[in-house]
Motif scaffolding. Structure first.
Motif, PDB file in Angstrom:
ATOM      1  N   SER A 223       0.841  -1.205   0.000  1.00  0.00           N
ATOM      2  CA  SER A 223       0.000   0.000   0.000  1.00  0.00           C
ATOM      3  C   SER A 223       0.872   1.249   0.000  1.00  0.00           C
ATOM      4  N   VAL A 225      -1.127   4.084   1.027  1.00  0.00           N
ATOM      5  CA  VAL A 225      -1.923   4.670   2.107  1.00  0.00           C
ATOM      6  C   VAL A 225      -2.602   3.513   2.848  1.00  0.00           C
ATOM      7  N   LYS A 339      -5.745  12.525   1.319  1.00  0.00           N
ATOM      8  CA  LYS A 339      -4.732  11.462   1.400  1.00  0.00           C
ATOM      9  C   LYS A 339      -5.230  10.197   0.685  1.00  0.00           C
ATOM     10  N   ILE A 340      -6.508   9.914   0.829  1.00  0.00           N
ATOM     11  CA  ILE A 340      -7.066   8.753   0.117  1.00  0.00           C
ATOM     12  C   ILE A 340      -6.978   8.994  -1.390  1.00  0.00           C
ATOM     13  N   GLY A 343      -3.499   8.576  -2.830  1.00  0.00           N
ATOM     14  CA  GLY A 343      -2.938   7.230  -2.823  1.00  0.00           C
ATOM     15  C   GLY A 343      -3.243   6.483  -4.119  1.00  0.00           C
ATOM     16  N   VAL A 346      -4.589   2.201  -1.889  1.00  0.00           N
ATOM     17  CA  VAL A 346      -5.103   2.510  -0.550  1.00  0.00           C
ATOM     18  C   VAL A 346      -5.764   1.256   0.020  1.00  0.00           C
ATOM     19  N   ASN A 376     -10.268   0.978  -4.980  1.00  0.00           N
ATOM     20  CA  ASN A 376      -9.162   0.413  -4.202  1.00  0.00           C
ATOM     21  C   ASN A 376      -9.506  -0.979  -3.702  1.00  0.00           C
ATOM     22  N   THR A 382      -4.335  -2.855  -1.753  1.00  0.00           N
ATOM     23  CA  THR A 382      -5.661  -2.245  -1.592  1.00  0.00           C
ATOM     24  C   THR A 382      -6.560  -3.154  -0.740  1.00  0.00           C
TER      25      THR A 382
END
Ligand code: SF4
Length: 757
Positions: A223, A225, A339-340, A343, A346, A376, A382
């Motif tokens: 990952s 994130v 932030k998601i 990524g 994620v 994701n 993910t």
């Protein structure tokens, strides 16, 4: 083990070994082969097969062999070192694909609880003076059958029930489920997995069409994130945390937890939301992602249903509203969503902070929704990933035959009953046509006088059940309580009418299924003490005494049952027909389901849904959602603090039945119960560090030592779940779909010990 015990280790074995090694079976071996014949004292006391023997002959007396750890759902591989036929030590297995040479303190100490002085070594029956006294197995089994049958005759078949566990091997769970439901006529049976995993089960079933955690542990390493929700991974699943620490992408680690846990301290961002405002939070994050166009329309269109309705649902979850409900700032919410969005890979992980909630199913699904809407899932790094708790919670989910028929089938569907009956060669009529009551409903059944007899296997509800004092009173109302456990000293066993002594992990064979769906092998590397028997053999004996042994004539050994489970899984998402047997599991370092016949073995770390095909009839994943519900017991003037509970340290395991037997582990956690409370609350109440305080809820009061810390916010306190009295305080609320108890938030107050409340 004595020297003489060790000396004949090489010729003591289970029946299959006896056949291989002895062309002219001895009398004892002949008896072993008569498993469906009459039970004799000789048979019970025969070394080997019935748990009284030494290490099986298939292992050499001085070799090192691999077993899967028997504590948590990580499922680490441990090398057990044998000397003179006795397991003397262990070390983590460097080749096992789960732990790669690592183990947590519990794993390192896994052999110690086997040698505890308070092991149950003979059956115990409560006498006329109310004391548990030793009896022969024959007496114990006759009493078991006579008392339970008498209750059924007086009050109906449904008046006896069982509570199973995520701690025994899958083959034993399956045997118990089949024996109780098909052989003994019980309708009601549930497991302690209800307390930890039921929410994830229901969430996955509705969203994916099957209870299918989609990930492999390698996803921790891939990952960029990682979102951890209600999971103190550092201490609850330390080896998974180590896998995450091996991630070379320098991932963002976003922790959502009211407490500043060890994991939150190590995270790149910590979202310390108000207790149980998580559903609102994730709807709010979905709202921002949709508003900003940070979603994957192609994936949504091709692989999901009900997105438009979900979009309409979250339209009201504006940042202002969500900020108010969660206590997080609008800037924090925007940053979380960003932030998601930033990524590429994620992953969303959750555990008890989500599952043990009054609306846990919807919270779990809100995380699944985030994974689906951003595409994701089904790619490296993910997933919407539920982490399980006990070593065999996943085995229980697939094969315990409790609330669902074997391998994801349904008791209420005639075609499923017909199919399972055909595979097992049993009359269709013995399969119940209704679902069992859930755990809390079985307890309620005692209260209502409907459940009169209870068989509890390898679990300790007198410690772990929510609102414990109620349960203590209700267990006392039972006409007959049987506890089958490796110790006669658990809080539950001490209340039993009959205790059946069971072998432990590593004293028997079978398989566990870990969090990433990996089936791993447990071997017998130590002998059970006294007359303790493997649960598997106890079930065989119960079947004989009950008079339903004929139904189980094929259930001769754990590996024979594994072959039956393969047949039951055929064509299901959890199909394991491609696994030959135990040797293949051992050689491959465990195998994840699904592994159907003819499957290519390209990698031993596989994730689900890489093709975007789900298990629902339309092969699409479903967005499921619902308006958040109020906390069942909110704080008020009288009880102004929210009690959070959870794991205390990586050296403690659940009710500490086993971990408290280890002097090494005992040195790694506080012996006395403690409560974390904030400096603000401590000052307001006048509490000093380490002082004894009283915590009171509407149900009970307990004493604990004060640990004043900023890890909890003002208005919240935390007490670890491992201490015997913690659950005197908890409030019995349940998720409406999964019936999982909500251990995480109830209203309490705290005072100094000498002050009167
Ligand atoms: Fe055992 Fe879990 Fe520790 Fe691994 S992390 S050694 S499976 S308790």
């Amino acid at each position: 083990m004595t020297t003489s015990d060790a000396s004949d280790a090489s010729d003591a074995s289970d029946a299959s070994d006896a056949k291989k090694t002895s062309p002219a079976p001895k009398q004892a071996d002949n008896l072993l082969l008569q498993r469906n014949g009459p039970l004799t004292r000789e048979l019970l006391l025969t070394p080997g097969e019935f748990g009284l023997g030494r290490v099986p002959a298939r292992l050499k007396p001085d070799q090192t062999t691999t077993v899967v750890c028997g504590f948590c759902s990580t499922g680490c591989g441990l090398n057990v070192h044998l000397k003179d036929g006795e397991a003397i030590n262990l070390s983590p297995n460097t080749d096992y694909p789960v732990n790669l040479g690592m183990a947590c303190p519990k794993g390192w100490e896994a052999l110690t609880p086997l040698r505890a002085t308070d092991r149950a070594t003979t059956p115990l029956l409560r006498n006329a003076r109310g004391k548990l006294e030793r009896v022969e197995w024959d007496v114990a089994l006759r009493t078991f059958v006579d008392r339970f049958k008498a209750i059924q005759e007086a009050h109906g078949k449904e008046s006896i029930a069982f509570i199973s566990t995520g701690q025994i091997v899958t083959e034993e769970m399956a045997f118990l489920g089949a024996l109780a439901k098909f052989g003994m006529g019980m309708l009601h049976g549930d497991g302690n997995t209800r307390q930890c995993m039921a929410t994830a089960v229901v969430a996955y079933k509705e969203a994916f069409g099957f209870d299918a955690p989609p990930y492999t542990y390698r996803d921790f390493e891939e990952s960029d994130v990682v979102v951890l929700v209600g999971s103190n991974l550092c201490i609850a699943h330390p080896i998974m945390w180590e896998r995450l620490c091996k991630n070379k992408n320098r991932p963002e680690i976003l922790v959502v937890d009211p407490r500043k846990t060890e994991t939150a301290m190590a995270a790149t961002a910590h979202y310390a939301l108000k207790p149980k405002s998580d559903l609102t939070l994730f709807y709010g994050i979905a709202h921002i992602l949709i508003q900003r166009g940070w979603i994957d329309p192609g994936y949504i269109e091709a692989h999901t249903v009900d997105f438009e309705a979900f979009k309409a649902h979250v339209a009201d979850f504006t940042p202002a509203r969500v900020s108010e409900a969660t206590g997080l700032s609008e800037a924090q919410l925007a940053s979380f969503a960003e932030k998601i969005h930033n990524g590429k890979r994620v992953s969303f992980w959750w555990t008890m902070g989500v599952n043990q909630s009054h609306e846990g199913v919807r919270v779990a699904q809100s995380l699944i929704n985030l994974a689906l809407m951003t595409g994701n899932i089904g790619r490296p790094g993910t997933g919407a990933n539920s982490i399980t708790g006990q070593c065999n919670a996943m085995g229980s989910r697939m094969f315990s035959n409790t609330t669902g028929l074997f391998a994801g089938h349904d008791f209420t569907k005639e075609e499923h009953r017909k199919k399972i009956a055909g595979i097992l060669g049993i009359p269709e009529e013995v399969i119940p046509t209704r679902n069992s009551l859930a755990y809390d409903q079985i307890i309620e059944g005692i209260l209502k006088g409907k459940i009169k007899g209870l068989w509890i296997i390898a679990t300790n509800p007198a410690h772990s059940w929510i609102n414990q004092e109620d349960l203590h009173e209700l267990l006392g109302r039972l006409e007959f309580l049987v506890v089958q456990d490796m110790y006669a000293t658990t809080e539950t066993a001490e209340r039993a009418h009959l205790v059946l002594p069971a072998a432990s992990w590593a004293e028997k064979e079978g398989t566990f299924i870990n969090s990433e769906r990996r089936i791993g092998l447990v071997k017998k590397v130590a002998r059970a003490p006294g007359q303790a028997l493997a649960d598997f053999h106890i079930f065989q004996l119960v079947a004989q005494y009950w008079g339903c042994g004929e139904l189980f004539k094929e259930w001769k050994s754990p590996e024979a049952v594994f072959q039956i489970l393969k047949r039951l899984s055929k064509g299901q998402p959890c199909d394991i027909t491609g696994i030959d047997g135990y040797t293949m599991l051992d050689e491959r370092g465990g195998i994840q389901w699904p592994y159907p016949e003819g499957a290519a073995f390209e990698t031993n770390e596989r994730r689900l849904f890489e093709d975007g095909q789900y298990y629902r009839p339309d092969q699409k994943a479903k967005f499921a959602f619902q308006a958040p519900r109020q906390l069942p017991e909110p704080t008020d003037e009288q009880y102004p603090l929210t009690l959070l509970t959870g794991r205390g340290s990586s050296s403690q395991w659940h009710t500490q039945t086993r971990t408290k037997k280890s002097a090494v582990l005992q040195r790694l956690y506080p012996k006395e119960i403690y409560v974390e409370l904030s400096p603000v609350d401590a000052k307001r109440i006048g509490i000093e560090m380490n002082e004894w305080v009283v915590i009171a809820s509407r149900r009970a009061e307990i004493k604990a030592r004060a640990f004043v810390t900023n890890s909890v916010k003002p208005g919240e306190i935390f007490v670890p779940m491992h201490y015997e009295i913690t659950n005197k305080l908890t409030f019995p609320a349940f998720d409406q779909y999964s019936r999982q108890p909500s251990y995480k938030a109830c209203a309490v107050k705290v005072r100094r010990e000498e002050d009167r409340g």
